[in-house]
Every structure is written in structure tokens, then in C-alpha cells.
Design an enzyme around this catalytic site. Structure first.
Site, PDB file in Angstrom:
ATOM      1  N   ASP A  65       0.866  -1.173   0.000  1.00  0.00           N
ATOM      2  CA  ASP A  65       0.000   0.000   0.000  1.00  0.00           C
ATOM      3  C   ASP A  65       0.913   1.236   0.000  1.00  0.00           C
ATOM      4  OD1 ASP A  65      -2.271   1.753   0.621  1.00  0.00           O
ATOM      5  OD2 ASP A  65      -1.431   1.775   2.653  1.00  0.00           O
ATOM      6  N   PHE A  66       0.369   2.390  -0.341  1.00  0.00           N
ATOM      7  CA  PHE A  66       1.228   3.585  -0.378  1.00  0.00           C
ATOM      8  C   PHE A  66       1.106   4.427   0.905  1.00  0.00           C
ATOM      9  CE2 PHE A  66       2.292   7.971  -1.562  1.00  0.00           C
ATOM     10  CZ  PHE A  66       3.568   7.782  -2.060  1.00  0.00           C
ATOM     11  N   ASP A  67      -0.033   5.128   1.053  1.00  0.00           N
ATOM     12  CA  ASP A  67      -0.182   6.056   2.184  1.00  0.00           C
ATOM     13  C   ASP A  67      -0.269   5.305   3.516  1.00  0.00           C
ATOM     14  OD1 ASP A  67      -0.880   8.967   1.006  1.00  0.00           O
ATOM     15  OD2 ASP A  67      -1.730   7.422  -0.287  1.00  0.00           O
ATOM     16  N   ASP A  91      -1.995  -0.541   5.810  1.00  0.00           N
ATOM     17  CA  ASP A  91      -2.237   0.089   7.120  1.00  0.00           C
ATOM     18  C   ASP A  91      -3.699   0.381   7.416  1.00  0.00           C
ATOM     19  OD1 ASP A  91      -2.440   2.229   5.186  1.00  0.00           O
ATOM     20  OD2 ASP A  91      -2.430   3.586   6.905  1.00  0.00           O
TER      21      ASP A  91
HETATM   22 MG   LIG Z   1      -2.857   3.202   3.396  1.00  0.00          MG
END
Ligand SMILES: [Mg+2]
Length: 235
Positions: A3-5, A186
Site C-alpha cells: 500500500d502507499f499512504d 495500514d
Molecule cells: Mg494506506
């Protein structure tokens, strides 16, 4: 699969400013170069936005939770997305009017999804923002479904879909390599991928909160620093 953020990039108040730290970018680049590693970044951001923030060639990108994907010599767009794009534009217009007087909200048109960020809005306004956004989205519910996230309200295509589908497609594409899947995320939108990979691979939830809620992930990491150390351990 990353995932990124909140996983690779720290969560920041203005989502437009989210970026990879220098150390993280270097760790990713090093890992992506390995011949025995297939890397994918799977995000709620639009594909174009995501690519421009990661800037690595020869890896997979899944934007809008996997409605639009791209990889070496391959691309995918969900068949309903042309109609969804039109509906997102209309909803954006409506929300710009509705939320014009509300301080601290950011409307982000992600092409096939739309996000209202309220991290910067005063806490006492949060319930009202939720109400207004829900009302504005109501006429669009055949095409767009409102979903919760971390300080965001997000409208995503009303199609049975999630990051698990993106993961499944990637696994299928590389079936002959018999990959061992590793997924880091996350947020609640990462949970379907954690579920999907149960008994198949390694899943890691990034969570700095000691009182963190339930997750289907096997392991927990506390920070981007720990994510970086983990990625380095793979190279
Ligand atoms: Mg995220």
C-alpha cells in the site's frame, strides 16, 4: 505488494504532499531490481497519481484499489469505469457546492473514485461533514458507494471489488512463478487483501497505535522506519 499512504509514505495533513522518504525510495528501488521479486504498489490513489509518486519502472501499479492497473507490458481497466468516471464528475460538482462553506475539507477527484478529506477540519464539524457528504452522494448510489477511511469519506465504484481482487489478478498473472505473496498495508481497505492471503503468504499491518483494532494480518509493524528495515531485509 505494498500500500502507499501510511505504509510506504507517512500520513500527512495534506494528501497532495504525501511522498516517499529518500531512504524508502532507495529501498524500494533496490528491491524492485531483484530478478526474483515482483513488486506492486496497490493504492486508493488514482493510477496516474500513484505512478508519479513512486516513479519506478517495471513494477505493477494498482490505482483506485485495483480498478485500474498497469504493469510491464500489461494494463487493466474495469469495464464499468467509463460510466463511473462521468458520475464522479457530477458528484464532485455537487460536493463543491455543498461543502463550499465548510472549513478544512478537501475534495479529491480520483477519476474512478472521489475522496473527501476532513483531517484539517475542526473536530466539531466532523459529524456535519459526514451528514452533508452522505446526502450529496445519495443520488449517485447506483454507481458510487460511500466508504469510511482514515479521516476521509470515500466514494468508490458500486462494484464488488477490493484490494483482494487486485492481489488475485497479480497472483494469477505470476502463477507459473509460484510466488510467495507478501502484502503490507495500514488501513481498513487493506483488510480484504489480508483475508485473501490467509494461509497463502505473509501479511503485515502497519499500525503505530498500541490499542490498534482487529486485523486479519499476521504481523504488525509500527512505523515507516520498520517497513524500510523489513524491505531491506528482503534484498
Ligand atoms: Mg494506506
Amino acid at each position: 505488494m505494498l500500500d502507499f499512504d501510511g505504509t510506504l509514505a507517512p500520513i500527512v495533513r495534506d494528501p497532495a504532499r504525501a511522498s516517499l522518504g529518500r531512504g524508502m525510495a532507495a529501498s524500494l528501488a533496490r528491491l524492485a531490481k531483484r530478478n526474483d521479486v515482483v513488486m506492486a504498489v496497490i493504492s486508493g490513489r488514482s493510477l496516474a497519481d500513484l505512478k508519479q509518486r513512486v516513479r519506478l519502472a517495471n513494477i505493477y501499479y494498482a490505482g483506485c484499489h485495483g480498478f485500474e492497473m498497469e504493469g510491464p507490458g500489461w494494463s487493466y481497466l474495469h469495464p464499468r469505469m467509463a460510466r463511473v468516471e462521468t458520475q464522479v464528475k457530477k458528484l464532485e460538482d455537487r460536493l463543491r457546492t455543498t461543502l463550499a462553506g465548510v472549513q478544512g475539507t478537501i475534495i479529491e477527484n480520483k477519476r474512478y473514485a472521489l475522496t473527501v478529506h476532513y483531517r484539517r477540519a475542526p473536530r466539531k464539524e466532523h459529524p456535519r461533514i459526514g451528514r452533508l457528504v452522505r446526502q450529496a452522494g445519495d443520488p449517485f448510489r447506483t454507481w458510487l458507494r460511500m466508504e469510511p477511511g482514515r479521516m476521509i469519506h470515500e466514494f468508490r465504484p458500486a462494484v464488488a471489488w477490493g484490494k483482494d481482487k487486485a492481489v488475485a489478478q497479480l497472483m494469477r498473472r505470476h502463477r507459473k512463478d509460484e510466488p510467495y505473496p507478501i502484502f503490507l498495508g495500514d488501513d481498513v481497505t487493506d483488510e480484504p487483501a489480508f483475508e485473501f492471503l490467509k494461509g497463502k503468504g505473509l501479511t503485515i499491518k502497519i499500525d503505530s497505535d498500541e490499542r490498534a483494532g482487529r486485523t486479519a494480518a499476521i504481523l504488525r509493524l509500527r512505523s515507516q522506519r520498520q517497513v524500510m528495515a523489513f524491505l531491506r531485509s528482503l534484498t
